[in-house]
Design an enzyme around this catalytic site. Sequence first.
Site, short mmCIF file in Angstrom:
data_model
loop_
_atom_site.label_atom_id
_atom_site.label_comp_id
_atom_site.label_asym_id
_atom_site.label_seq_id
_atom_site.Cartn_x
_atom_site.Cartn_y
_atom_site.Cartn_z
N GLY A 67 9.29 0.42 -0.91
CA GLY A 67 8.91 1.27 0.20
C GLY A 67 7.51 1.84 0.04
CB SER A 68 6.05 4.92 1.51
OG SER A 68 6.45 4.58 2.83
CB THR A 69 6.40 4.03 -4.27
OG1 THR A 69 7.12 2.80 -4.21
CG2 THR A 69 7.37 5.20 -4.19
CG LEU A 70 3.79 -1.45 -3.36
CD1 LEU A 70 4.81 -1.02 -4.40
CD2 LEU A 70 4.17 -2.83 -2.82
CE LYS A 71 3.50 3.77 4.02
NZ LYS A 71 4.11 4.84 4.83
#
Length: 586
Positions: free
Chosen positions: A304-308
């Site tokens: 999820g958004s931990t890769l942004k």
Amino acid sequence: MMRSARVGMGAGIGSKHKVVVKIPTWRRRILLAMVLGGFVVLLGRGVYLQSVHKAFLQQKGDARYSRVMTLPAHRGKITDRYGEPLAISTPVESIWASPPDVKASPEQLAKLATVLKLKPEVVKSKLLNTQREFVYIKRRLPPELAAQVMRIGIPGVFMQREYRRYYPAGEVTAHLVGFTGIDDNGQEGFELHSQSWLSGKAGSRRVIKDRQGHIVEDLEAVKVPQDGHDLTLSIDRKIQYLAYRELAAAVEEHKAKAGSVVVLDAKTGEVLAMANMPTYNPNNPVNMAGRSRNRAIVDIFEPGSTLKPFTAAAALDSGRYKPETLIETSPGAMRIGTATIRDAHPQGLLTVAQVIQKSSNVGSAKMALSLEPQYLWSVFNQVGFGSITRIGFPGEASGKLRNYKSWRPIEQATMSYGHGISLTLLQLARAYTVFTNDGALLPVSLLKLKEAPVGHQVYKPATANHLKDMMETVIQPGGTAPRAQVLGYRVAGKTGTAHKPGVGGYQANHYVSSFVGFAPASNPKFIIAVMIDDPSAGKYYGGTVAAPVFSKVMAGALRMLAIPQDAPNNNVVIPVDELPEIKEVV
């Protein structure tokens, strides 16, 4: 005439007569030949048994009185980084028997069964086969119980010294340390991975024993056992317990399927804690279905958004963006082909920093689509996605990062916010070392290091520092993770909430909630990654489910090591439960 007759008769009766039987010469010769032939046969048999058949006879003789006694090697200890024991060996005794030599009364067998807490028929069945010279009756007994057995005095029943593994931390370190089987061979974790290092080499001693089992004579010199080596892990047992405790509480509170926590030293890449739920007790490893996996290393998930932050860093490094560059996210959605990407809250114009703070999918997707697929893939690959960390743990997964040549625009967009890419929690925690080491990716280690390793430069130092500042805003009011705040310390991090993939697509009501962050932000000491799998108690956003676990573990770890504060004691917004929840669309 009469007298002469009597006299003649008396003389005849009183006289001695010698009867001589003469045997024919041919019979004497046959008899002599038979006797000599018998001697020749006996002599030949003797020669045969003493030379040609000698090995067989020696084997049979040795089986009657000679024994090779195994001298077990002492298995090496496993300790944490400060020498606290995580796995130690304690002496135990095993009871065995030589069935042909067992001479026991029914009363003795009944007493033997009682002492060993076995059924009498079980003991009898083990002793039935008199063709066997060795059979275990019961293994791994306390020495005092084995002494009771020997006091029964059954000929042919013996005891043998062995070692049993004991795990002082029990289920807290089970997935890291693992356990050994009945023969003291590693089955899971480091007990399996480092089997040859820990086990050593057993010794031996050949002796003559009488029928009572007493040693009469040593036949050969003792072959001394070589004890195993000790193993020092990078784990801090206190931080490990803290991580385990908070993870277990969160999994129970949110009725989650599973969960994992990884704590890294932000400057060396050493794993200071790695906890998983559900777990098991290595001192009694039963009913382990689904419990023995070290999920932080062997299970993959979409982050999820931990890769942004990695997408934003790639955009800054490309030179096309700066932290203050504006990105149009209105009207909070964008179509790519037949698919639509949405934000929870339409924001309009956002800076790159605000894209991270508000966790805008549209903003992240637009940055990713403006970059060359090969370049974005190269950045993801360099931070370790799609390849194992080489931490040396059994069953480590590599995750999945598809080759850029097969990317479609929608895939390039969704990967920018952690969909369509899979990795392990350890990979994710390791990737965040680029933000705590001026853009350099560190290797990770489960063994204590003597010196800090040299990292591989992925981002420019200025880029890594910009992202550090951006991720601090995620923790502040208006960000997605104010519940990750720590009293007296500046914190930086990123939330993640992702739908779980299933048959036919993503599952509507099943999520993976995550948070990755580090502190103190001014000079990071710890990186902590938290993943809660499938929370089902109503809450599922990473900022609500995973961030509080991070906060409690980070606060405890910083205080345990007396890390200096870099923020005032009033830096935490209290009470955080009254803060509005910034949602992520996943």
